[in-house]
Design a protein around this motif. Structure first.
Motif, mmCIF file in Angstrom:
data_model
loop_
_atom_site.group_PDB
_atom_site.id
_atom_site.type_symbol
_atom_site.label_atom_id
_atom_site.label_comp_id
_atom_site.label_asym_id
_atom_site.label_seq_id
_atom_site.Cartn_x
_atom_site.Cartn_y
_atom_site.Cartn_z
ATOM 1 N N ALA A 59 0.828 -1.220 0.000
ATOM 2 C CA ALA A 59 0.000 0.000 0.000
ATOM 3 C C ALA A 59 0.859 1.265 0.000
ATOM 4 O O ALA A 59 0.429 2.302 -0.507
ATOM 5 C CB ALA A 59 -0.940 0.001 1.201
ATOM 6 N N GLU A 60 2.065 1.157 0.517
ATOM 7 C CA GLU A 60 2.954 2.327 0.551
ATOM 8 C C GLU A 60 3.367 2.804 -0.839
ATOM 9 O O GLU A 60 3.841 3.930 -1.005
ATOM 10 C CB GLU A 60 4.204 2.040 1.401
ATOM 11 C CG GLU A 60 5.131 1.005 0.822
ATOM 12 C CD GLU A 60 4.816 -0.447 1.215
ATOM 13 O OE1 GLU A 60 5.705 -1.288 1.035
ATOM 14 O OE2 GLU A 60 3.693 -0.726 1.686
ATOM 15 N N PHE A 61 3.172 1.980 -1.850
ATOM 16 C CA PHE A 61 3.518 2.356 -3.222
ATOM 17 C C PHE A 61 2.360 3.048 -3.946
ATOM 18 O O PHE A 61 2.506 3.459 -5.092
ATOM 19 C CB PHE A 61 3.955 1.130 -4.031
ATOM 20 C CG PHE A 61 5.219 0.502 -3.518
ATOM 21 C CD1 PHE A 61 6.426 1.151 -3.641
ATOM 22 C CD2 PHE A 61 5.186 -0.738 -2.912
ATOM 23 C CE1 PHE A 61 7.592 0.573 -3.169
ATOM 24 C CE2 PHE A 61 6.337 -1.325 -2.433
ATOM 25 C CZ PHE A 61 7.545 -0.666 -2.570
ATOM 26 N N LEU A 62 1.215 3.131 -3.292
ATOM 27 C CA LEU A 62 0.021 3.708 -3.907
ATOM 28 C C LEU A 62 -0.240 5.106 -3.369
ATOM 29 O O LEU A 62 0.128 5.417 -2.233
ATOM 30 C CB LEU A 62 -1.185 2.811 -3.620
ATOM 31 C CG LEU A 62 -1.059 1.360 -4.082
ATOM 32 C CD1 LEU A 62 -2.263 0.562 -3.633
ATOM 33 C CD2 LEU A 62 -0.880 1.290 -5.586
ATOM 34 N N PRO A 63 -0.909 5.950 -4.165
ATOM 35 C CA PRO A 63 -1.255 7.285 -3.659
ATOM 36 C C PRO A 63 -2.263 7.172 -2.513
ATOM 37 O O PRO A 63 -2.968 6.170 -2.391
ATOM 38 C CB PRO A 63 -1.881 7.979 -4.874
ATOM 39 C CG PRO A 63 -2.317 6.883 -5.781
ATOM 40 C CD PRO A 63 -1.411 5.717 -5.518
ATOM 41 N N GLU A 64 -2.316 8.196 -1.694
ATOM 42 C CA GLU A 64 -3.281 8.204 -0.598
ATOM 43 C C GLU A 64 -4.696 8.176 -1.161
ATOM 44 O O GLU A 64 -4.968 8.728 -2.227
ATOM 45 C CB GLU A 64 -3.084 9.435 0.273
ATOM 46 C CG GLU A 64 -1.850 9.329 1.132
ATOM 47 C CD GLU A 64 -1.869 10.318 2.274
ATOM 48 O OE1 GLU A 64 -2.964 10.602 2.811
ATOM 49 O OE2 GLU A 64 -0.788 10.792 2.608
ATOM 50 N N ILE A 65 -5.566 7.556 -0.415
ATOM 51 C CA ILE A 65 -6.953 7.452 -0.833
ATOM 52 C C ILE A 65 -7.632 8.818 -0.726
ATOM 53 O O ILE A 65 -7.427 9.544 0.244
ATOM 54 C CB ILE A 65 -7.684 6.382 0.004
ATOM 55 C CG1 ILE A 65 -9.035 6.050 -0.590
ATOM 56 C CG2 ILE A 65 -7.779 6.785 1.460
ATOM 57 C CD1 ILE A 65 -9.662 4.799 -0.007
ATOM 58 N N SER A 66 -8.403 9.170 -1.731
ATOM 59 C CA SER A 66 -9.119 10.449 -1.711
ATOM 60 C C SER A 66 -10.484 10.261 -1.053
ATOM 61 O O SER A 66 -10.982 9.138 -0.907
ATOM 62 C CB SER A 66 -9.321 10.972 -3.138
ATOM 63 O OG SER A 66 -10.240 10.136 -3.842
ATOM 64 N N GLU A 67 -11.094 11.361 -0.683
ATOM 65 C CA GLU A 67 -12.428 11.309 -0.083
ATOM 66 C C GLU A 67 -13.435 10.735 -1.076
ATOM 67 O O GLU A 67 -14.308 9.948 -0.713
ATOM 68 C CB GLU A 67 -12.854 12.710 0.361
ATOM 69 C CG GLU A 67 -14.133 12.710 1.160
ATOM 70 C CD GLU A 67 -14.483 14.091 1.694
ATOM 71 O OE1 GLU A 67 -15.690 14.381 1.782
ATOM 72 O OE2 GLU A 67 -13.572 14.875 2.003
ATOM 73 N N LYS A 68 -13.306 11.111 -2.337
ATOM 74 C CA LYS A 68 -14.211 10.599 -3.368
ATOM 75 C C LYS A 68 -14.080 9.077 -3.495
ATOM 76 O O LYS A 68 -15.084 8.359 -3.550
ATOM 77 C CB LYS A 68 -13.910 11.275 -4.712
ATOM 78 C CG LYS A 68 -14.830 10.837 -5.830
ATOM 79 C CD LYS A 68 -14.525 11.578 -7.113
ATOM 80 C CE LYS A 68 -15.451 11.138 -8.230
ATOM 81 N NZ LYS A 68 -15.164 11.808 -9.492
ATOM 82 N N GLU A 69 -12.838 8.583 -3.525
ATOM 83 C CA GLU A 69 -12.629 7.139 -3.616
ATOM 84 C C GLU A 69 -13.219 6.435 -2.391
ATOM 85 O O GLU A 69 -13.880 5.403 -2.523
ATOM 86 C CB GLU A 69 -11.140 6.818 -3.742
ATOM 87 C CG GLU A 69 -10.854 5.340 -3.882
ATOM 88 C CD GLU A 69 -9.380 5.005 -3.960
ATOM 89 O OE1 GLU A 69 -9.066 3.801 -4.027
ATOM 90 O OE2 GLU A 69 -8.538 5.929 -3.950
ATOM 91 N N GLU A 70 -13.004 6.989 -1.207
ATOM 92 C CA GLU A 70 -13.573 6.408 0.014
ATOM 93 C C GLU A 70 -15.088 6.301 -0.070
ATOM 94 O O GLU A 70 -15.673 5.292 0.336
ATOM 95 C CB GLU A 70 -13.204 7.252 1.231
ATOM 96 C CG GLU A 70 -11.875 6.898 1.823
ATOM 97 C CD GLU A 70 -11.672 7.584 3.152
ATOM 98 O OE1 GLU A 70 -12.026 6.966 4.182
ATOM 99 O OE2 GLU A 70 -11.165 8.714 3.144
ATOM 100 N N ASN A 71 -15.727 7.332 -0.605
ATOM 101 C CA ASN A 71 -17.182 7.326 -0.733
ATOM 102 C C ASN A 71 -17.666 6.194 -1.629
ATOM 103 O O ASN A 71 -18.692 5.568 -1.352
ATOM 104 C CB ASN A 71 -17.694 8.671 -1.257
ATOM 105 C CG ASN A 71 -17.572 9.770 -0.229
ATOM 106 O OD1 ASN A 71 -17.535 9.511 0.972
ATOM 107 N ND2 ASN A 71 -17.494 11.008 -0.692
ATOM 108 N N PHE A 72 -16.946 5.924 -2.716
ATOM 109 C CA PHE A 72 -17.353 4.838 -3.603
ATOM 110 C C PHE A 72 -17.005 3.477 -3.020
ATOM 111 O O PHE A 72 -17.738 2.508 -3.228
ATOM 112 C CB PHE A 72 -16.775 5.030 -5.011
ATOM 113 C CG PHE A 72 -17.569 6.014 -5.812
ATOM 114 C CD1 PHE A 72 -18.803 5.676 -6.338
ATOM 115 C CD2 PHE A 72 -17.102 7.301 -6.012
ATOM 116 C CE1 PHE A 72 -19.561 6.601 -7.055
ATOM 117 C CE2 PHE A 72 -17.848 8.235 -6.724
ATOM 118 C CZ PHE A 72 -19.079 7.873 -7.243
#
Length: 111
Positions: A59-72
């Protein structure tokens, strides 16, 4: 070279390794380029949850999760703390090693 190991919940599917040849592309794009039919009803623009995956390692290689992504992700089937949308997970590190589990995709096909 960046590598993704895919483990499938769907019966009859065996683990697969994907080598990233184009840094900056999403996990969804690389799955599709490697003939892994990961659903993406919205076309990969973070407007659904059908490309939902579980990030088991890296997971450290991935961008931080956005609020929009969290919502979906909240709308996905069986979301977990390690849930992400493959369309939002770009890889920029050439040495990235990521292990994913793909939920059973047959749920979208009615099989």
């Amino acid at each position: 070279m960046a590598i993704i190991e895919l483990d499938f919940e769907q019966k009859g599917m065996s683990s697969t390794l994907i080598e990233f040849t184009q840094l900056g592309d999403s996990i969804l794009e690389h799955c599709l380029k490697n003939n892994i039919n990961l659903h993406h009803n919205c076309g990969g623009v973070c407007a659904c949850s059908t490309c939902h995956v579980y990030v088991l390692e890296g997971a450290e290689f991935l961008p931080e999760i956005s609020e929009k992504e969290e919502n979906f992700i909240d709308r996905a089937i069986s979301p977990r703390l390690e849930s992400r949308l493959a369309c939002q997970c770009t890889i920029d590190a050439p040495t990235a090693k990521i292990k994913l589990r793909l939920p059973d995709q047959s749920q979208f096909l009615g099989e």
